[in-house]
Motif scaffolding. Structure first.
Motif, PDB file in Angstrom:
ATOM      1  N   CYS A  25       8.407 -13.386   4.818  1.00 29.87           N
ATOM      2  CA  CYS A  25       7.453 -12.973   4.566  1.00 29.87           C
ATOM      3  C   CYS A  25       6.226 -12.487   5.785  1.00 29.87           C
ATOM      4  N   HIS A  79       4.859  -7.052   4.980  1.00 32.06           N
ATOM      5  CA  HIS A  79       5.535  -6.433   4.283  1.00 32.06           C
ATOM      6  C   HIS A  79       6.837  -8.287   4.253  1.00 32.06           C
ATOM      7  N   CYS A  80       7.729  -8.129   3.099  1.00 30.84           N
ATOM      8  CA  CYS A  80       8.745  -9.061   3.149  1.00 30.84           C
ATOM      9  C   CYS A  80      10.265  -8.793   4.138  1.00 30.84           C
ATOM     10  N   ASN A  87      12.868  -3.365  -2.484  1.00 28.74           N
ATOM     11  CA  ASN A  87      11.572  -4.248  -1.293  1.00 28.74           C
ATOM     12  C   ASN A  87      11.357  -2.941  -0.003  1.00 28.74           C
ATOM     13  N   TYR A 117       5.758 -13.963  -2.616  1.00 33.18           N
ATOM     14  CA  TYR A 117       5.880 -13.809  -0.949  1.00 33.18           C
ATOM     15  C   TYR A 117       6.155 -15.202  -0.745  1.00 33.18           C
TER      16      TYR A 117
END
Length: 571
Positions: A380, A384-385, A357, A375
């Motif tokens: 998220c 971005h997550c 990540n 997702y």
């Protein structure tokens, strides 16, 4: 990015800048000086190199001159002479570096690239206290586009237009003459060389001061723009880690130890969380006054309170952590040509996977299967997550022995506020810009502490998920950060400082371990013993052999002395 300094006290401080009117006056003088050159006249490559070298040294080195002023002061005429000869010497070195590409076609474009690089370097040195060396160059090159864009703001654009675009345009319009005849080549080589010799001779009356400054404050060399950028880029290129087609094996005889020989009803599920930019100083578990670890405080964990990173940037620390070499022996170039910890674990028969990540594994996971994030509306955003999204990997684990590495987004800056969902930000007010100099220290610390608070939640929920899975798996977890972060202490921001001068905030990192009852029993680990020994000094050097030892993996490259778990196992 990096530092600033108040060098008289052994620190560095890059605050004050030349008054803007003085800068514009100098640009005006420079523009007037080159105006006749646009009226059909040619300028020799040697002359333009000399002019550019002087202008770059004068206008792109605010932090350098401020730092030197703080070191030497203005106490006598000898002090003034020191600044004069330092300027001449720096200009001469720059002149020589610019003259090398003048021997080849396309000199004009090399000048333009140098000016653009110097403009960008001077901005980050002045605004973030950055020191530019080969590690910083690597750090920049290996930063992903989204992280890079965080640094490009209105202030940067204005600086770029004035210090990069305008000079580049002026140079582009010049008619630069390159004489590649024998006589011209000799002139191109000899004039800069003679200027350097003259500069060195002029240094003699002030050589004692010069030697003292450069010996005591080695970091000064990383402020001299553009020499720092040119040298750093050259060294980074020579040290670059090319993935060799044939990787050197570490140990062809690696195998699972005696613990694995008896039939095990439960497969192994081991999670290694690699933290990002988390510094030990802001962990409540490490004595920080704020409660940044409310979740972990209630867990039965072993927290290691004296851990040192092997680098101050992800590009260095990450491959170093998984290497069999100690920091003192580590080389990115050499590490890229041989196997690492993940390869050994996989060869022993445990399935290894990497979930990222962040901005990649820096070559560590080249031969390791990659997991991908899907997702999720809860974890998220469109950008971005958040790290909690990585719990997807534990939703339905495979039934074989698993070793999963989770590489966090963590506390990556300068936009700390983006790493935490707004509803989980526990400290306020926060800095909501990448321009840290526009925020108060309190706002910066609040935004950063929120990232630690979120990391605490992520690790805590990962442990809770492993606890749930412990009925079907033998579960355990290790968390360790890659490097720390500076939040403005003594004018220092971000990270990636040269290791020899890096502040403790950048090299002291948090580390913890959680072992389920089933894991402790299976691998004969005494957790009470581990807690008693958790205060002794350790570093990233210990990770390689400690993981092998904890998982009872027999290998010729295992180092008993570096295994932090060995004294608390009874196999």
């Amino acid at each position: 990015m990096r530092l600033s300094v108040e060098l008289q006290n052994g620190n560095v401080s890059t605050t004050p800048k030349w008054p803007i009117i003085m800068r514009w006056n100098l640009f005006s003088v420079a523009s007037i000086a080159v105006t006749p050159l646009y009226k059909g006249k040619k300028i020799s490559s040697t002359l333009i190199n000399m002019l550019v070298a002087v202008l770059l040294t004068a206008l792109y080195n605010d932090s350098l001159w401020v730092s030197l002023l703080q070191i030497v002061g203005v106490k006598s005429l000898s002090s003034v002479y020191f600044y004069l000869i330092f300027f001449i010497l720096s200009s001469s070195v720059c002149f020589n570096l610019l003259s090398i590409p003048a021997l080849f076609p396309g000199h004009k474009y090399s000048l333009i690239l140098t000016v653009i690089g110097a403009a960008m370097g001077s901005y980050f040195i002045d605004h973030y206290g950055v020191y530019i060396d080969s590690e910083m160059i690597v750090n920049v090159l290996q930063t992903d586009s989204s992280e890079t864009l965080e640094l490009f703001n209105a202030g940067f654009v204005l600086h770029f237009m004035i210090y990069a675009a305008l000079p580049a345009l002026l140079i582009f319009k010049l008619d630069i003459f390159q004489d590649h005849s024998l006589k011209g080549t000799i002139r191109t080589i000899c004039i800069p060389a003679i200027s350097l010799m003259i500069a060195l001779v002029l240094c003699l009356p002030s050589c004692q001061t010069m030697a003292s400054v450069m010996r005591t404050h080695k970091e000064i060399r990383y402020l001299v723009t553009p020499s720092n950028i040119i040298y750093g880029a050259a060294k980074a290129l020579s040290d670059s880690e090319e993935m060799a087609p044939n990787i050197t094996p570490l140990d062809a005889t690696v195998r699972l130890g005696d613990t694995w020989q008896t039939h095990q009803a439960k497969p192994l599920l081991f999670v290694l969380i690699v933290g990002e930019t988390a510094r030990a100083a802001n962990f409540a578990l490490d004595g920080y006054a704020r409660n940044t670890n409310p979740n972990l405080a209630g867990k039965d964990i072993i927290y290691y309170s004296d851990v040192t990173a092997c680098g101050t940037s992800t590009a260095i620390s990450l491959p170093c952590m998984f290497s069999d070499n100690k920091r003192s022996e580590f080389s990115r170039k050499a590490a890229a040509k041989k196997e690492n910890l993940l390869d050994l674990i996989a060869q022993a028969g445990i399935h290894v996977s990497w979930l990222d990540n962040n901005s990649g594994c820096k070559g560590v996971c080249m031969r390791t299967p990659q997991l991908s994030l899907k997702y999720d509306n809860e974890t998220c955003t469109s950008e971005h997550c958040f790290d909690l999204a990585m719990l997807q990997a534990l939703a339905a684990p495979a039934s074989n022995d698993q070793f999963i590495v989770m590489h966090q987004q963590g506390s990556h800056g300068p936009s700390y506020y983006k790493q935490t969902p707004e509803n989980l930000a526990g400290f306020s007010p926060i800095c909501k810009t990448s321009q840290l100099q526009d925020c108060s220290h309190e706002e910066i610390v609040n935004a950063y502490d929120n990232t630690i608070l979120y990391t605490d939640l992520f690790i805590g929920q990962t442990i809770e998920r492993l606890e749930q899975l412990s009925e079907s798996y033998t579960t355990a977890l290790i968390y360790i950060s890659d490097h720390g972060e500076s939040l403005g202490e003594k004018g220092i921001y971000l990270h990636a400082a040269p290791y020899f001068m890096a502040p403790k905030e950048q090299v002291e990192v948090p580390m913890l371990a959680w072992l389920s009852d089933g894991f402790s029993e299976r691998f004969a680990v005494d957790r009470r013993c581990l807690k008693k020994a958790a205060e002794r000094p350790i570093s990233h050097d210990n990770l390689f052999s400690s993981v092998l030892g904890l998982l009872d993996i027999s290998s010729a490259v295992y180092d008993l002395k570096l295994d932090i778990f060995r004294d608390c196992t009874s196999r």
